[in-house]
Design a protein around this motif. Sequence first.
Motif, short mmCIF file in Angstrom:
data_model
loop_
_atom_site.label_atom_id
_atom_site.label_comp_id
_atom_site.label_asym_id
_atom_site.label_seq_id
_atom_site.Cartn_x
_atom_site.Cartn_y
_atom_site.Cartn_z
N GLY A 170 -17.28 -2.12 7.93
CA GLY A 170 -16.00 -2.03 7.21
C GLY A 170 -16.05 -0.99 6.11
N MET A 171 -17.18 -0.94 5.40
CA MET A 171 -17.35 0.09 4.37
C MET A 171 -17.30 1.49 4.98
N ALA A 172 -17.85 1.63 6.19
CA ALA A 172 -17.81 2.93 6.87
C ALA A 172 -16.38 3.32 7.22
N ILE A 173 -15.56 2.35 7.62
CA ILE A 173 -14.14 2.63 7.91
C ILE A 173 -13.45 3.15 6.65
N LYS A 174 -13.73 2.50 5.53
CA LYS A 174 -13.13 2.94 4.26
C LYS A 174 -13.56 4.36 3.91
N GLU A 175 -14.84 4.67 4.11
CA GLU A 175 -15.34 6.00 3.80
C GLU A 175 -14.72 7.06 4.71
N SER A 176 -14.56 6.73 5.99
CA SER A 176 -13.96 7.67 6.93
C SER A 176 -12.51 7.98 6.53
N ALA A 177 -11.77 6.94 6.13
CA ALA A 177 -10.39 7.13 5.69
C ALA A 177 -10.33 8.03 4.45
N LYS A 178 -11.26 7.81 3.53
CA LYS A 178 -11.30 8.61 2.30
C LYS A 178 -11.64 10.07 2.60
N ASN A 179 -12.64 10.27 3.49
CA ASN A 179 -13.07 11.63 3.81
C ASN A 179 -11.94 12.45 4.44
N MET A 201 -4.72 6.84 -5.58
CA MET A 201 -4.24 5.90 -4.55
C MET A 201 -5.27 5.77 -3.45
N GLU A 202 -5.52 4.53 -3.01
CA GLU A 202 -6.46 4.30 -1.93
C GLU A 202 -5.88 4.79 -0.61
N ASN A 203 -6.75 5.26 0.28
CA ASN A 203 -6.29 5.74 1.58
C ASN A 203 -5.90 4.60 2.50
N ILE A 204 -6.56 3.44 2.37
CA ILE A 204 -6.13 2.27 3.14
C ILE A 204 -5.03 1.59 2.32
N LEU A 205 -3.81 1.72 2.82
CA LEU A 205 -2.64 1.28 2.07
C LEU A 205 -2.52 -0.22 1.99
N LYS A 206 -2.87 -0.91 3.08
CA LYS A 206 -2.67 -2.36 3.13
C LYS A 206 -3.58 -2.96 4.20
N TYR A 207 -3.94 -4.21 3.98
CA TYR A 207 -4.77 -4.96 4.92
C TYR A 207 -3.99 -6.19 5.38
N TYR A 208 -4.18 -6.54 6.65
CA TYR A 208 -3.48 -7.71 7.20
C TYR A 208 -4.41 -8.51 8.10
N LEU A 209 -4.23 -9.82 8.07
CA LEU A 209 -4.83 -10.71 9.06
C LEU A 209 -3.70 -11.17 9.97
N MET A 210 -3.83 -10.90 11.28
CA MET A 210 -2.78 -11.26 12.22
C MET A 210 -3.38 -11.98 13.42
N PRO A 211 -2.70 -13.01 13.93
CA PRO A 211 -3.15 -13.71 15.14
C PRO A 211 -2.67 -12.98 16.39
N HIS A 212 -3.08 -13.48 17.55
CA HIS A 212 -2.67 -12.80 18.79
C HIS A 212 -2.38 -13.80 19.92
N PRO A 213 -1.52 -14.80 19.68
CA PRO A 213 -1.18 -15.72 20.77
C PRO A 213 -0.27 -15.03 21.79
N PRO A 214 -0.65 -14.94 23.05
CA PRO A 214 0.19 -14.25 24.04
C PRO A 214 1.60 -14.80 24.14
N LEU A 215 1.75 -16.12 23.97
CA LEU A 215 3.08 -16.70 24.15
C LEU A 215 4.05 -16.32 23.04
N ILE A 216 3.56 -15.59 22.04
CA ILE A 216 4.47 -15.11 20.99
C ILE A 216 5.40 -14.03 21.54
N ILE A 217 5.00 -13.43 22.68
CA ILE A 217 5.84 -12.45 23.38
C ILE A 217 6.87 -13.22 24.21
N PRO A 218 8.16 -13.03 23.98
CA PRO A 218 9.17 -13.86 24.66
C PRO A 218 9.07 -13.87 26.17
N THR A 219 8.70 -12.74 26.78
CA THR A 219 8.59 -12.70 28.24
C THR A 219 7.41 -13.51 28.76
N ILE A 220 6.51 -13.90 27.86
CA ILE A 220 5.39 -14.77 28.23
C ILE A 220 5.67 -16.20 27.79
#
Length: 469
Positions: A163-172, A1-20
């Motif tokens: 990104g490859m270094a992130i994967k290696e760090s997770a594996k190590n 099993m890979e150490n990185i379980l899942k990858y996601y692309l997510m946006p960050h519009p501030p108005l998605i927060i109801p108080t904004i």
Amino acid sequence: MENILKYYLMPHPPLIIPTIGKGQEKTIQNTIDACNKIGKEIGNLKPETVVIITPHGTMFSDAIAISNEEYIRGDFGQFRDFDTQIEGTIDKEFNEGLINICERENISAAGVDSNLLRRFNRDYELDHGAMIPMYFINKYYKDYKIVHITYAALSDIELYKFGMAIKESAKNLNKKIVFIASGDLSHRLSEEGPYEYSPEGSKFDKALLENLQSGNVLNVFNMDKYAVQCAGECGLRSVFIMLGAMDKEKVNGELLSYEGPFGVGYGVMTFNNELKDDSILESLINMKREKLNKKILSSNPYVKLARESLNHYYSSGTLMAKPSNLLKELSEEKGGVFVSLKKFNNLRGCIGTFLPTTDSIAEEIITNAVQAATQDPRFTRVEEDELIDIDISVDVLERPHKTTKEDLDPKKYGIIVSQGYKRGLLLPDLEDVDTIEEQIQIACDKAGIDSNGDYEIERFQVTRYKEGD
């Protein structure tokens, strides 16, 4: 099993927060639903660490920034919401392993803390590019540490290797990791958007999402530079790093949502990946070299000579002699020449002469190209491995003539302002220089001249040659 379980692309519009958003968030309900789906899925996966790549932390031009104190927090005060706060515990063990790998692989990355950021008048804090994905995760799961990373204006290959270094760090460390690439897509989808509309914006969004869905990683890295520049995006470098972390995996993106009602593209994707044996890093490097060779072959003789001058200097440590097979106007005519170097559309060096100092335009180009790379006091010396990412332009100047403010045009004429021994020059048709007043002010600032005082103005025209034209 890979150490990185899942990858996601997510946006960050501030108005998605109801108080904004205060109701506006309902306009992007599909985006909200998709982000909630990801939050629930991460809650079920129960990762030990969440790695977030963001464009909105403190960004350095020469190094990826890895937040490296015990804790980090932030709020949405810049969006007039001072009550909603997000905080997290930093996975310093992961950071240490990642930084060590980057040092070994010569990847420009560094840990940052309050003391370092204070020197740049910046705070050590979470930015909205990280907080908004965390907001949706925290609804369903909070028992995780965070690796908070702000990308830098490095080459796409170096970002991939990071990104490859992130994967290696997770594996190590054998840790269960979730990876989030935070980024909005084009900010120029409509006239109502935050930036000037560009038809390239929707083309960029469509191409990027389709390539991620089909797993065509090479096409992501081969996207048209003009379209990327015009799109005004902030997510592509996050994606480059994410794809590097997916190296040796078959990329298979599932688009959960795409909306752009406010002139900004919000893409939400999840990736179901399968292991494979081969890395595509070498293919990416070869593709980049082929693109550079094509650019050089299609370039005009002026910028081709500047490129040859740089290559010769970095291989031999000496200035090249004037070639014998040049155009007559290059080898026999004289003129002032400016050579400009840009990296990822940002100035990396510029040196020039407004009057000829050698016996030919060719010699001016040869000399000024090397000086732009090594002698511009505003920048560190260009390293040889940067040349593959450098775009070159050459401006050949006509002789300047005295003029008045009324006869200037910043798009057509460059100017020289002078007062005694003080002299400031500004080339024409520069980005973000749109008015005569701006042009004069910048030229005066360069010379140390009071723009409200007395000074002489000369104007000149240039013939500009760009690499690939």
